[in-house]
Design a protein around this motif. Structure first.
Motif, PDB file in Angstrom:
ATOM      1  N   MET A   1       0.823  -1.195   0.000  1.00 27.27           N
ATOM      2  CA  MET A   1       0.000   0.000   0.000  1.00 27.27           C
ATOM      3  C   MET A   1       0.868   1.259   0.000  1.00 27.27           C
ATOM      4  SD  MET A   1      -3.265   1.151   2.344  1.00 27.27           S
ATOM      5  CE  MET A   1      -3.418  -0.452   2.981  1.00 27.27           C
ATOM      6  N   SER A   2       1.985   1.247   0.733  1.00 24.70           N
ATOM      7  CA  SER A   2       2.819   2.445   0.758  1.00 24.70           C
ATOM      8  C   SER A   2       3.417   2.738  -0.608  1.00 24.70           C
ATOM      9  CB  SER A   2       3.913   2.314   1.809  1.00 24.70           C
ATOM     10  OG  SER A   2       4.775   1.247   1.475  1.00 24.70           O
ATOM     11  N   ASP A   3       3.612   1.692  -1.436  1.00 26.32           N
ATOM     12  CA  ASP A   3       4.104   1.923  -2.793  1.00 26.32           C
ATOM     13  C   ASP A   3       3.139   2.782  -3.582  1.00 26.32           C
ATOM     14  OD1 ASP A   3       6.394   0.496  -2.370  1.00 26.32           O
ATOM     15  OD2 ASP A   3       5.552  -1.379  -3.130  1.00 26.32           O
ATOM     16  N   GLN A   4       1.829   2.589  -3.376  1.00 24.02           N
ATOM     17  CA  GLN A   4       0.832   3.399  -4.072  1.00 24.02           C
ATOM     18  C   GLN A   4       0.986   4.869  -3.707  1.00 24.02           C
ATOM     19  OE1 GLN A   4      -2.935   1.639  -2.978  1.00 24.02           O
ATOM     20  NE2 GLN A   4      -3.291   1.117  -5.109  1.00 24.02           N
ATOM     21  N   LEU A   5       1.264   5.163  -2.448  1.00 26.73           N
ATOM     22  CA  LEU A   5       1.384   6.551  -2.021  1.00 26.73           C
ATOM     23  C   LEU A   5       2.553   7.231  -2.717  1.00 26.73           C
ATOM     24  CD1 LEU A   5       0.677   6.349   1.802  1.00 26.73           C
ATOM     25  CD2 LEU A   5      -0.831   7.205   0.007  1.00 26.73           C
ATOM     26  N   HIS A   6       3.619   6.484  -2.999  1.00 26.33           N
ATOM     27  CA  HIS A   6       4.786   7.074  -3.639  1.00 26.33           C
ATOM     28  C   HIS A   6       4.596   7.221  -5.138  1.00 26.33           C
ATOM     29  CE1 HIS A   6       6.928   7.041   0.093  1.00 26.33           C
ATOM     30  NE2 HIS A   6       6.647   5.758   0.258  1.00 26.33           N
ATOM     31  N   ASP A   7       3.570   6.597  -5.691  1.00 28.83           N
ATOM     32  CA  ASP A   7       3.285   6.705  -7.120  1.00 28.83           C
ATOM     33  C   ASP A   7       2.500   7.969  -7.462  1.00 28.83           C
ATOM     34  OD1 ASP A   7       4.584   4.353  -7.607  1.00 28.83           O
ATOM     35  OD2 ASP A   7       2.759   3.138  -7.650  1.00 28.83           O
ATOM     36  N   ARG A   8       2.053   8.688  -6.473  1.00 29.91           N
ATOM     37  CA  ARG A   8       1.279   9.908  -6.722  1.00 29.91           C
ATOM     38  C   ARG A   8       1.889  11.061  -5.932  1.00 29.91           C
ATOM     39  NH1 ARG A   8      -3.943   7.214  -4.392  1.00 29.91           N
ATOM     40  NH2 ARG A   8      -3.228   6.772  -2.316  1.00 29.91           N
ATOM     41  N   PRO A   9       1.628  12.281  -6.382  1.00 29.44           N
ATOM     42  CA  PRO A   9       2.172  13.438  -5.664  1.00 29.44           C
ATOM     43  C   PRO A   9       1.578  13.541  -4.262  1.00 29.44           C
ATOM     44  CG  PRO A   9       0.666  14.134  -7.401  1.00 29.44           C
ATOM     45  CD  PRO A   9       0.809  12.659  -7.524  1.00 29.44           C
ATOM     46  N   ASP A  10       2.241  14.266  -3.391  1.00 31.33           N
ATOM     47  CA  ASP A  10       1.733  14.439  -2.029  1.00 31.33           C
ATOM     48  C   ASP A  10       0.357  15.083  -2.034  1.00 31.33           C
ATOM     49  OD1 ASP A  10       1.853  14.575   0.920  1.00 31.33           O
ATOM     50  OD2 ASP A  10       1.922  16.727   0.532  1.00 31.33           O
ATOM     51  N   ARG A  47      -4.713   9.387   2.220  1.00 29.74           N
ATOM     52  CA  ARG A  47      -5.044   8.234   1.383  1.00 29.74           C
ATOM     53  C   ARG A  47      -6.558   8.108   1.194  1.00 29.74           C
ATOM     54  NH1 ARG A  47      -2.155   4.742   3.719  1.00 29.74           N
ATOM     55  NH2 ARG A  47      -3.676   4.084   5.263  1.00 29.74           N
ATOM     56  N   VAL A  48      -7.329   8.323   2.264  1.00 26.39           N
ATOM     57  CA  VAL A  48      -8.790   8.251   2.170  1.00 26.39           C
ATOM     58  C   VAL A  48      -9.311   9.308   1.194  1.00 26.39           C
ATOM     59  CG1 VAL A  48     -10.934   8.649   3.469  1.00 26.39           C
ATOM     60  CG2 VAL A  48      -9.122   7.211   4.436  1.00 26.39           C
ATOM     61  N   ILE A  49      -8.759  10.500   1.272  1.00 29.63           N
ATOM     62  CA  ILE A  49      -9.187  11.580   0.369  1.00 29.63           C
ATOM     63  C   ILE A  49      -8.795  11.257  -1.070  1.00 29.63           C
ATOM     64  CG2 ILE A  49      -8.880  14.023  -0.214  1.00 29.63           C
ATOM     65  CD1 ILE A  49      -8.474  14.446   2.894  1.00 29.63           C
ATOM     66  N   TRP A  50      -7.543  10.813  -1.274  1.00 31.05           N
ATOM     67  CA  TRP A  50      -7.104  10.424  -2.617  1.00 31.05           C
ATOM     68  C   TRP A  50      -8.022   9.354  -3.192  1.00 31.05           C
ATOM     69  CZ3 TRP A  50      -4.244  12.068  -6.436  1.00 31.05           C
ATOM     70  CH2 TRP A  50      -3.149  12.920  -6.202  1.00 31.05           C
ATOM     71  N   GLU A  51      -8.356   8.356  -2.387  1.00 31.27           N
ATOM     72  CA  GLU A  51      -9.221   7.271  -2.869  1.00 31.27           C
ATOM     73  C   GLU A  51     -10.594   7.801  -3.265  1.00 31.27           C
ATOM     74  OE1 GLU A  51      -9.017   4.446   0.343  1.00 31.27           O
ATOM     75  OE2 GLU A  51      -7.046   3.725  -0.298  1.00 31.27           O
ATOM     76  N   ARG A  52     -11.162   8.699  -2.447  1.00 35.91           N
ATOM     77  CA  ARG A  52     -12.477   9.257  -2.757  1.00 35.91           C
ATOM     78  C   ARG A  52     -12.466  10.080  -4.037  1.00 35.91           C
ATOM     79  NH1 ARG A  52     -13.130  13.531   0.381  1.00 35.91           N
ATOM     80  NH2 ARG A  52     -13.139  14.890  -1.400  1.00 35.91           N
ATOM     81  N   ILE A  53     -11.507  10.997  -4.162  1.00 35.75           N
ATOM     82  CA  ILE A  53     -11.509  11.864  -5.351  1.00 35.75           C
ATOM     83  C   ILE A  53     -11.184  11.070  -6.611  1.00 35.75           C
ATOM     84  CG2 ILE A  53     -11.059  13.960  -4.013  1.00 35.75           C
ATOM     85  CD1 ILE A  53      -8.154  13.875  -4.986  1.00 35.75           C
ATOM     86  N   THR A  54     -10.378  10.018  -6.466  1.00 36.93           N
ATOM     87  CA  THR A  54     -10.077   9.162  -7.613  1.00 36.93           C
ATOM     88  C   THR A  54     -11.315   8.370  -8.022  1.00 36.93           C
ATOM     89  OG1 THR A  54      -7.768   8.986  -6.929  1.00 36.93           O
ATOM     90  CG2 THR A  54      -8.575   7.316  -8.466  1.00 36.93           C
TER      91      THR A  54
END
Length: 71
Positions: A1-10, A47-54
């Motif tokens: 899961m942490s790999d996903q966070l590094h694949d997108r901007p902060d 991460r929760v916000i990124w998931e929702r907006i995505t």
């Protein structure tokens, strides 16, 4: 899961901010409160916000015209 966070901007920000006029930014899809407090959120909250907006996919960040410019 942490790999996903590094694949997108902060931040989901794409520099097209509309939170002065809209409750939800047309550029990134975050609420005005989320934009204002982004730097204070921990990684799980972000991460929760990124998931929702995505998932919603309505912001300009997720539109084909913007995505094509990023390639």
């Amino acid at each position: 899961m942490s790999d996903q966070l590094h694949d997108r901007p902060d931040s989901p920000c794409i520099g097209i901010c509309s939170t002065l006029f809209d409750e939800v930014c047309q550029g990134c899809g975050r609420t005005a409160m989320e934009v204002a407090n982004w730097v204070f959120f921990d990684e799980a909250e972000k991460r929760v916000i990124w998931e929702r907006i995505t998932r919603e996919g309505t912001a300009q960040r997720f539109q084909p015209a913007y995505l094509n410019r990023q390639k």
